[in-house]
Scaffold this active site. Structure first.
Site, PDB file in Angstrom:
ATOM      1  N   ASP A   1       0.833  -1.195   0.000  1.00 36.78           N
ATOM      2  CA  ASP A   1       0.000   0.000   0.000  1.00 36.78           C
ATOM      3  C   ASP A   1       0.874   1.254   0.000  1.00 36.78           C
ATOM      4  O   ASP A   1       1.463   1.614   1.011  1.00 36.78           O
ATOM      5  CB  ASP A   1      -0.912  -0.011   1.236  1.00 36.78           C
ATOM      6  CG  ASP A   1      -1.880   1.154   1.231  1.00 36.78           C
ATOM      7  OD1 ASP A   1      -2.999   0.988   0.711  1.00 36.78           O
ATOM      8  OD2 ASP A   1      -1.520   2.240   1.739  1.00 36.78           O
TER       9      ASP A   1
ATOM     10  N   TYR B   1       3.675   9.528   0.124  1.00 37.63           N
ATOM     11  CA  TYR B   1       4.689   8.858   0.928  1.00 37.63           C
ATOM     12  C   TYR B   1       6.095   9.130   0.405  1.00 37.63           C
ATOM     13  O   TYR B   1       7.073   8.916   1.126  1.00 37.63           O
ATOM     14  CB  TYR B   1       4.447   7.346   0.969  1.00 37.63           C
ATOM     15  CG  TYR B   1       3.087   6.945   1.511  1.00 37.63           C
ATOM     16  CD1 TYR B   1       2.270   7.867   2.182  1.00 37.63           C
ATOM     17  CD2 TYR B   1       2.596   5.657   1.335  1.00 37.63           C
ATOM     18  CE1 TYR B   1       1.019   7.500   2.659  1.00 37.63           C
ATOM     19  CE2 TYR B   1       1.356   5.284   1.821  1.00 37.63           C
ATOM     20  CZ  TYR B   1       0.570   6.211   2.469  1.00 37.63           C
ATOM     21  OH  TYR B   1      -0.670   5.842   2.930  1.00 37.63           O
TER      22      TYR B   1
ATOM     23  N   LYS C   1      -2.240   5.976  -4.526  1.00 40.92           N
ATOM     24  CA  LYS C   1      -3.327   6.918  -4.253  1.00 40.92           C
ATOM     25  C   LYS C   1      -3.117   8.226  -5.008  1.00 40.92           C
ATOM     26  O   LYS C   1      -1.977   8.651  -5.221  1.00 40.92           O
ATOM     27  CB  LYS C   1      -3.412   7.201  -2.748  1.00 40.92           C
ATOM     28  CG  LYS C   1      -3.543   5.950  -1.892  1.00 40.92           C
ATOM     29  CD  LYS C   1      -3.540   6.276  -0.416  1.00 40.92           C
ATOM     30  CE  LYS C   1      -3.537   5.006   0.426  1.00 40.92           C
ATOM     31  NZ  LYS C   1      -2.233   4.324   0.431  1.00 40.92           N
TER      32      LYS C   1
ATOM     33  N   HIS D   1      -7.030   9.728  -2.247  1.00 42.31           N
ATOM     34  CA  HIS D   1      -6.411   9.705  -0.928  1.00 42.31           C
ATOM     35  C   HIS D   1      -7.245  10.424   0.136  1.00 42.31           C
ATOM     36  O   HIS D   1      -7.414   9.931   1.256  1.00 42.31           O
ATOM     37  CB  HIS D   1      -5.009  10.316  -1.006  1.00 42.31           C
ATOM     38  CG  HIS D   1      -4.096   9.875   0.088  1.00 42.31           C
ATOM     39  ND1 HIS D   1      -2.737   9.794  -0.061  1.00 42.31           N
ATOM     40  CD2 HIS D   1      -4.337   9.482   1.361  1.00 42.31           C
ATOM     41  CE1 HIS D   1      -2.183   9.366   1.077  1.00 42.31           C
ATOM     42  NE2 HIS D   1      -3.130   9.181   1.951  1.00 42.31           N
TER      43      HIS D   1
ATOM     44  N   SER E   1      -3.415   2.467  10.328  1.00 41.92           N
ATOM     45  CA  SER E   1      -3.073   2.803  11.716  1.00 41.92           C
ATOM     46  C   SER E   1      -3.752   1.844  12.697  1.00 41.92           C
ATOM     47  O   SER E   1      -4.348   2.262  13.694  1.00 41.92           O
ATOM     48  CB  SER E   1      -3.445   4.259  12.025  1.00 41.92           C
ATOM     49  OG  SER E   1      -2.723   5.143  11.202  1.00 41.92           O
TER      50      SER E   1
ATOM     51  N   GLY F   1      -3.247   2.250  16.425  1.00 41.90           N
ATOM     52  CA  GLY F   1      -3.675   3.484  17.074  1.00 41.90           C
ATOM     53  C   GLY F   1      -2.559   4.495  17.232  1.00 41.90           C
ATOM     54  O   GLY F   1      -1.880   4.838  16.263  1.00 41.90           O
ATOM     55  N   PRO F   2      -2.306   4.982  18.441  1.00 34.56           N
ATOM     56  CA  PRO F   2      -1.313   6.041  18.647  1.00 34.56           C
ATOM     57  C   PRO F   2       0.101   5.636  18.259  1.00 34.56           C
ATOM     58  O   PRO F   2       0.935   6.485  17.953  1.00 34.56           O
ATOM     59  CB  PRO F   2      -1.410   6.338  20.150  1.00 34.56           C
ATOM     60  CG  PRO F   2      -2.015   5.107  20.757  1.00 34.56           C
ATOM     61  CD  PRO F   2      -2.954   4.580  19.707  1.00 34.56           C
TER      62      PRO F   2
ATOM     63  N   SER G   1       1.336   4.519  15.633  1.00 29.74           N
ATOM     64  CA  SER G   1       1.735   4.983  14.304  1.00 29.74           C
ATOM     65  C   SER G   1       2.174   6.445  14.302  1.00 29.74           C
ATOM     66  O   SER G   1       2.849   6.894  13.375  1.00 29.74           O
ATOM     67  CB  SER G   1       0.571   4.803  13.323  1.00 29.74           C
ATOM     68  OG  SER G   1       0.177   3.452  13.236  1.00 29.74           O
TER      69      SER G   1
ATOM     70  N   LYS H   1       2.642  -1.349   8.942  1.00 32.27           N
ATOM     71  CA  LYS H   1       3.996  -1.024   8.486  1.00 32.27           C
ATOM     72  C   LYS H   1       4.997  -1.567   9.498  1.00 32.27           C
ATOM     73  O   LYS H   1       4.840  -1.393  10.707  1.00 32.27           O
ATOM     74  CB  LYS H   1       4.152   0.493   8.341  1.00 32.27           C
ATOM     75  CG  LYS H   1       5.597   0.977   8.216  1.00 32.27           C
ATOM     76  CD  LYS H   1       6.037   1.701   9.482  1.00 32.27           C
ATOM     77  CE  LYS H   1       7.470   2.204   9.374  1.00 32.27           C
ATOM     78  NZ  LYS H   1       7.946   2.843  10.611  1.00 32.27           N
TER      79      LYS H   1
ATOM     80  N   ARG I   1       9.141  -9.140  12.709  1.00 32.71           N
ATOM     81  CA  ARG I   1       7.841  -8.494  12.900  1.00 32.71           C
ATOM     82  C   ARG I   1       6.972  -8.625  11.646  1.00 32.71           C
ATOM     83  O   ARG I   1       5.751  -8.680  11.733  1.00 32.71           O
ATOM     84  CB  ARG I   1       8.047  -7.024  13.261  1.00 32.71           C
ATOM     85  CG  ARG I   1       8.742  -6.829  14.612  1.00 32.71           C
ATOM     86  CD  ARG I   1       7.840  -7.257  15.760  1.00 32.71           C
ATOM     87  NE  ARG I   1       8.558  -7.342  17.011  1.00 32.71           N
ATOM     88  CZ  ARG I   1       8.858  -6.308  17.796  1.00 32.71           C
ATOM     89  NH1 ARG I   1       8.518  -5.096  17.427  1.00 32.71           N
ATOM     90  NH2 ARG I   1       9.502  -6.486  18.924  1.00 32.71           N
TER      91      ARG I   1
END
Length: 320
Positions: free
Chosen positions: A45, A50, A79, A112, A215, A218-219, A221, A271, A277
């Site tokens: 994506d 970016y 996008k 986007h 995301s 949550g926070p 990112s 990401k 990971r």
């Protein structure tokens, strides 16, 4: 290699439910993408905004050249940025982005944001960002209908296989569906336990539109951007509800957060740059949460949006 489930779109195409997000992948991007392909990722994506499409394309090319994967096995996503919404701008910038990627078509191409801004030539500023060359936010007069019709033409001429929208809310989707000749196949929005967006997800599914969450942590990112809202918010990775469920299943909090979305039919695009990971995120589909666990995570909703333009621009109240 993990057998990642797929989601069938309203145009008959299928996409992996777990993909790889390229936002903020700014170091060794080509190698990161190449390694992600090797461990099993098939959806990438990206976006003009970016600023790394050429580098991502280099990673794709390396994997293709080595025969690790075939082009038709990949789902390449990009996008249309806000500064290219006028009808005469859509095709040229799409072709430019394809050139950067080194491919002939995008599998998925999103609008986007539902906002049109004054054109900025990529030769003068790349990525363009939200402001013009005078450091001002200036909206253009391009309507969503005008832009969408040009995106439909991208499908007609083979530059995009599937088109969708990002950061749209319910009323804008309703309006778009009134005139869309090609219905949006996917809606990409911010979704995590602090912003569960359950009514929006329900509406999209009712209209046959798949949903992709960005995301998902949550926070997490946004902490590296040093945004106060994210820094001051309790991190989901250490939230007792999430950690208790993770411990019960012998999984990581990240895997629980991703499974909370995918088990409800939502696609995710986390990401990550570390190989272990990468594998961990793919393996998030290998277990199931109990109904009461899904519900417990849903109760964490605070309607807390982190990607909110007024917070970092002071204007453009897209989600007001």
């Amino acid at each position: 290699m993990v057998n990642v489930p797929t989601i069938k779109l309203n145009n008959g195409k299928e996409i992996p439910q777990v993909g790889f997000g390229l936002w903020k992948v700014t170091e060794d991007t080509a190698t990161v993408v190449y390694e992600a392909i090797k461990v099993g990722y098939r959806l990438f994506d990206g976006a003009f905004d970016y600023g790394n499409e050429k580098e991502a394309g280099a990673g794709i090319k390396r994997a293709l050249d080595e025969g690790i994967v075939k082009r038709e096995e990949l789902t390449i996503v990009s996008k249309l940025w806000n500064t290219f919404h006028e009808k005469e701008r859509v095709e040229p910038i799409t072709r430019q982005q394809l050139e950067w990627w080194g491919i002939d078509y995008f599998d998925i191409f999103y609008m986007h944001f539902p906002v049109a801004l004054q054109y900025v030539d990529p030769k003068d500023s790349y990525p363009s960002g939200w402001k013009n060359l005078e450091d001002k936010i200036v909206q253009s007069k391009a309507t969503i209908q005008e832009t969408w019709q040009e995106m439909e033409r991208l499908v007609d001429i083979g530059l995009a296989k599937t088109i969708g929208v990002s950061n749209f809310q319910g009323a804008l989707l309703m309006d778009l569906l009134r005139y869309a000749r090609i219905r949006p196949a996917i809606l990409q929005v911010e979704i995590h336990p602090y912003l569960s967006q359950e009514p929006l997800v329900e509406y999209a599914k009712m209209e046959g539109i798949a949903v992709t969450a960005y995301s998902s942590f949550g926070p997490q990112s946004f902490v590296e951007l040093k945004w106060d809202k994210a820094v001051e918010c309790p991190q989901l990775f250490v939230h007792p509800v999430v950690t208790a469920i993770a411990a019960k299943h012998g999984k990581t909090p990240a895997q629980v957060l991703l499974r909370w979305s995918t088990q409800r039919g939502i696609c995710v695009i986390p990401k990550v740059t570390m190989k272990e990971r990468m594998i961990e995120n793919l393996e998030s589909v290998t277990f199931d949460l109990a109904p009461e666990e899904l519900k417990a995570i849903c109760t964490l909703n605070l309607n807390l949006r982190f990607n909110n333009p007024p917070d970092y621009l002071g204007s453009l109240h897209i989600f007001a």
